[in-house]
Scaffold this motif. Structure first.
Motif, PDB file in Angstrom:
ATOM      1  N   THR A   1     -28.735 -11.856 -27.276  1.00 52.93           N
ATOM      2  CA  THR A   1     -27.566 -12.435 -27.931  1.00 52.93           C
ATOM      3  C   THR A   1     -26.913 -13.432 -26.985  1.00 52.93           C
ATOM      4  N   LEU A   2     -26.111 -14.334 -27.549  1.00 55.15           N
ATOM      5  CA  LEU A   2     -25.435 -15.326 -26.720  1.00 55.15           C
ATOM      6  C   LEU A   2     -23.927 -15.205 -26.812  1.00 55.15           C
ATOM      7  N   ASN A   3     -23.466 -14.409 -27.772  1.00 55.18           N
ATOM      8  CA  ASN A   3     -22.023 -14.238 -27.935  1.00 55.18           C
ATOM      9  C   ASN A   3     -21.476 -13.362 -26.806  1.00 55.18           C
ATOM     10  N   PHE A   4     -20.375 -13.810 -26.148  1.00 53.92           N
ATOM     11  CA  PHE A   4     -19.839 -13.057 -25.006  1.00 53.92           C
ATOM     12  C   PHE A   4     -19.574 -11.597 -25.372  1.00 53.92           C
ATOM     13  N   ALA A   5     -18.866 -11.404 -26.486  1.00 48.95           N
ATOM     14  CA  ALA A   5     -18.447 -10.055 -26.856  1.00 48.95           C
ATOM     15  C   ALA A   5     -19.647  -9.178 -27.158  1.00 48.95           C
ATOM     16  N   HIS A   6     -20.603  -9.733 -27.907  1.00 46.52           N
ATOM     17  CA  HIS A   6     -21.784  -8.962 -28.273  1.00 46.52           C
ATOM     18  C   HIS A   6     -22.626  -8.648 -27.044  1.00 46.52           C
ATOM     19  N   MET A   7     -22.740  -9.651 -26.149  1.00 47.16           N
ATOM     20  CA  MET A   7     -23.489  -9.460 -24.910  1.00 47.16           C
ATOM     21  C   MET A   7     -22.865  -8.338 -24.078  1.00 47.16           C
ATOM     22  N   SER A   8     -21.536  -8.354 -24.025  1.00 48.78           N
ATOM     23  CA  SER A   8     -20.835  -7.318 -23.278  1.00 48.78           C
ATOM     24  C   SER A   8     -21.111  -5.935 -23.858  1.00 48.78           C
ATOM     25  N   MET A   9     -21.106  -5.845 -25.194  1.00 50.65           N
ATOM     26  CA  MET A   9     -21.395  -4.554 -25.839  1.00 50.65           C
ATOM     27  C   MET A   9     -22.807  -4.100 -25.525  1.00 50.65           C
ATOM     28  N   ARG A  10     -23.768  -5.028 -25.647  1.00 53.14           N
ATOM     29  CA  ARG A  10     -25.167  -4.682 -25.379  1.00 53.14           C
ATOM     30  C   ARG A  10     -25.339  -4.173 -23.953  1.00 53.14           C
ATOM     31  N   ILE A  11     -24.697  -4.883 -22.987  1.00 50.44           N
ATOM     32  CA  ILE A  11     -24.872  -4.487 -21.581  1.00 50.44           C
ATOM     33  C   ILE A  11     -24.175  -3.152 -21.329  1.00 50.44           C
ATOM     34  N   ALA A  12     -23.023  -2.934 -21.973  1.00 51.64           N
ATOM     35  CA  ALA A  12     -22.336  -1.650 -21.798  1.00 51.64           C
ATOM     36  C   ALA A  12     -23.175  -0.508 -22.350  1.00 51.64           C
ATOM     37  N   GLU A  13     -23.880  -0.752 -23.449  1.00 55.03           N
ATOM     38  CA  GLU A  13     -24.716   0.306 -24.035  1.00 55.03           C
ATOM     39  C   GLU A  13     -25.909   0.622 -23.143  1.00 55.03           C
ATOM     40  N   ALA A  14     -26.620  -0.435 -22.705  1.00 56.02           N
ATOM     41  CA  ALA A  14     -27.870  -0.220 -21.979  1.00 56.02           C
ATOM     42  C   ALA A  14     -27.640   0.001 -20.497  1.00 56.02           C
TER      43      ALA A  14
ATOM     44  N   VAL B   1     -18.256  -9.564 -19.196  1.00 57.96           N
ATOM     45  CA  VAL B   1     -19.657  -9.192 -19.409  1.00 57.96           C
ATOM     46  C   VAL B   1     -20.214  -8.364 -18.248  1.00 57.96           C
ATOM     47  N   PHE B   2     -20.127  -8.900 -17.027  1.00 58.46           N
ATOM     48  CA  PHE B   2     -20.759  -8.217 -15.886  1.00 58.46           C
ATOM     49  C   PHE B   2     -19.727  -7.464 -15.068  1.00 58.46           C
ATOM     50  N   TYR B   3     -19.136  -6.424 -15.602  1.00 62.13           N
ATOM     51  CA  TYR B   3     -18.107  -5.724 -14.830  1.00 62.13           C
ATOM     52  C   TYR B   3     -18.551  -4.319 -14.423  1.00 62.13           C
ATOM     53  N   HIS B   4     -19.849  -4.025 -14.588  1.00 59.69           N
ATOM     54  CA  HIS B   4     -20.292  -2.659 -14.315  1.00 59.69           C
ATOM     55  C   HIS B   4     -20.712  -2.423 -12.880  1.00 59.69           C
TER      56      HIS B   4
END
Lengths: 140, 494
Positions: free
Chosen positions: B186-199, B262-265
């Motif tokens: 995905t390229l959307n910031f919010a969606h990307m953030s959700m995907r990265i938080a999940e995985a 996005v990259f706060y983990h």
């Protein structure tokens, strides 16, 4: 010795029409087949460049008196107006719509507002390409 | 109707477009530019109030739902920067009226000016990574033209460097987007953030994050500032002021956005690197600012120091420190524009940018001198002025969280920055007056107005910090709590 480019000029007269009609085909095919505004614009520009190559710049500029720098502005304006138009009609920015219309000779045709947007792209690409080529040629 | 957000981008776009057709009508060009910017400023204030009361506003372009279409997001951080951009643009425009010269005005100066604003504000407002890239390019292409417009020898030499560096960094940006799209889909910031938080943010994503960090660092002159002092000194000062106030800030904003949303983990990895990049940038920038005796160079290195400070403040990564960074970025946009315009007037008057060749200007230009003095103090962060609050918040958090190096370097570089600008003040304004009014290369008529506007704002932002801080805190709130942004974009209602 004076260069003789009769063959080049004669062929160009025919070929440029073929290229231009191919450009028109590409432009209108864009919605369902490969093609669209960008490639349509480039092919149109290539036809014009061929004319400039076969004849000299002054002849063609007299025959097709277009200020290509303004053409860029017009193209951008056309695209922007289609995008802003959707705001005026109360939809989000850049919304597009389409309608099936019955024409007497062609039958049912899909008319989409995105074609107008693409028309702006065509004008911008033609204007941009020829502005570059003509301003480089002026310097030499 | 949320379409009001897009007006912020459409107004300068249409203005730039219309001005293509009126190339030789200089008065018309000037007035249209100014009026459109003022209208845009009013729109921005309206949107800010709206965001302040109702929270983050979004607009789905073309009516497509967020992960599928491009979304324009007006949260407080973006809107504050947009408003600051418009203010800086108005003042630079007023200064350009008097100084830029008819030759440049005829060659589409105002068109490119407005197109660059579209790029800058679009970068702040977009909610999509690839769209961010496109707006970066809109901004950069216009800045290429503005930097080389006029075609002086020095301008052409510096513009080649500038174009080369930016093309390379844009290419890296594109590659990084490719990697990210390959990983998250995905390229959307919010969606990307959700995907990265999940995985979960694994090593691969962290690598791409650091890659992206280098790209934005190159744009923001963070550590990789080697390209900045030359090109920023080449064009006329009205354009340099615009660049100094806006262009690096877009890179900083991109770092803020990507690393808070996005990259706060993996804070221990990415934010540690950001902190060190910020510290080293501050030190090197301050050394550059203190060492040079050329006005343009000193001002350019001051841009670098501020970048380091903002990133270091952000890297501490608490709500308060981020509020400090946001406060500082808004302040820095205003004060850099002010300093560059004042520097431009000084260079215009004396005809040189070498400090040793100017002196005693305060005898004929008291207002200019004292405004420069206020700007210098604001830059260093002296209490009643605007630079203080941001520095205070960042330093307070740095000591509270145990980032002692940031606190120490921040304080020492503040001193060096103060030294560098006071050096300009002492050499330029004190001492024997070498120039009589007749010898001066330009008149200051009309050029003091933009300086006065900015000075009032710089003082107002410091004195009225109580009034500004709710907005700043709201911006920091969204940064420290990504779910606010994600919920607004994905329209998740409880």
């Amino acid at each position: 010795m004076k260069a003789n480019d009769v063959i080049l000029q004669t062929v160009t007269k025919v070929v440029s029409f073929i290229i231009l009609s191919f450009a028109a085909y590409l432009f209108f095919a864009g919605h369902h087949d490969p093609g669209g505004g960008f490639i349509g614009g480039l092919v149109t520009a290539s036809a014009l460049v061929l004319l400039f190559l076969a004849f000299d710049i002054r002849t063609i500029s007299n025959g097709i008196p277009i200020n290509y720098r303004l053409l860029v502005g017009i193209g951008l304006a056309v695209s922007t107006v289609t995008a802003v138009g959707s705001i005026v009609l109360g939809f989000p920015f850049l919304s597009h719509t389409f309608e099936y219309v019955d024409f007497p000779l062609f039958g049912e045709i899909e008319l989409a507002t995105s074609v107008l947007f693409e028309l702006g792209v065509v004008l911008t690409v033609v204007g941009g390409t020829l502005t570059i080529i003509l301003s480089i040629s002026e310097d030499v | 109707m949320t379409n009001i957000i897009i007006l912020l981008l459409i107004i300068p776009l249409i203005t730039g477009l219309v001005l293509i057709f009126f190339r030789n009508h200089l008065r018309l060009q000037r007035w249209t530019s100014l009026i459109s910017l003022i209208i845009n400023g009013i729109v921005a204030v309206v949107v800010i109030q709206h965001v302040h009361i109702q929270g983050t506003q979004t607009l789905n372009l073309g009516g497509w739902e967020p992960p599928f279409g491009i979304v324009i997001v007006a949260d407080m951080l973006a809107m504050l920067l947009v408003l600051a951009t418009i203010i800086v643009a108005i003042t630079c425009l007023l200064y350009a009226f008097k100084t830029i010269g008819e030759e440049r005005e005829r060659f589409y100066f105002y068109t490119f000016f407005h197109f660059m604003l579209v790029g800058v504000m679009g970068s702040f407002l977009t909610g999509d990574l690839f769209n961010l890239f496109v707006f970066f390019e809109v901004m950069l292409l216009s800045s290429y033209v503005l930097i080389s417009l006029g075609g002086g020898k020095r301008q052409l030499r510096e513009s080649i460097k500038y174009v080369l560096v930016n093309i390379v960094s844009s290419m890296f940006f594109l590659v990084a987007i490719g990697y990210l799209y390959g990983i998250t889909g995905t390229l959307n910031f919010a969606h990307m953030s959700m995907r990265i938080a999940e995985a979960g943010q694994d090593g691969l994503i962290t690598t791409v994050a650091i890659f992206l960090m280098l790209v934005f660092a190159l744009k923001a002159a963070l550590l990789m500032y080697f390209w900045l002092p030359g090109p920023y000194g080449a064009p006329p000062m009205a354009i340099s002021a615009l660049f100094a106030a806006l262009l690096t800030k877009v890179g900083i904003y991109a770092i803020f956005r990507m690393f808070s949303l996005v990259f706060y983990h993996q804070e221990g990895m990415t934010h540690q690197i950001l902190a060190w990049l910020g510290i080293i940038t501050m030190i090197l920038g301050a050394i550059g600012a203190a060492a040079h005796w050329s006005l343009r160079k000193i001002l350019a290195y001051n841009v670098v120091v501020a970048v380091g400070f903002m990133i270091a403040g952000f890297a501490i990564f608490t709500t308060t420190s981020m509020a400090g960074s946001v406060f500082y970025i808004v302040h820095d946009m205003l004060v850099k524009a002010l300093l560059f315009i004042l520097g431009g007037i000084m260079i215009g008057l004396t005809g040189t940018d070498k400090l040793r060749e100017m002196s005693g200007m305060i005898r004929n230009h008291a207002a200019l001198g004292w405004m420069f003095f206020i700007a210098a103090l604001a830059l260093a962060g002296v209490p009643p002025l605007s630079g203080f609050m941001g520095k205070l918040l960042v330093l307070h958090e740095a000591i509270g969280e145990g980032f002692y190096v940031i606190a120490a370097v921040g304080l020492i570089t503040s001193l060096m920055v103060l030294y560098s600008v006071v050096k300009i003040f002492i050499n330029g304004f004190w001492g024997e007056n070498q120039l009589s009014v007749e010898d001066e290369k330009m008149s200051t008529k009309g050029t003091l107005l933009p300086c006065a506007i900015l000075t009032v704002l710089v003082i107002g932002m410091g004195v009225g910090a109580e009034f500004v801080s709710p907005y700043i805190m709201q911006a920091a709130e969204v940064m420290s709590n990504p779910s606010l942004y994600i919920d607004a974009v994905m329209q998740i209602t409880e």
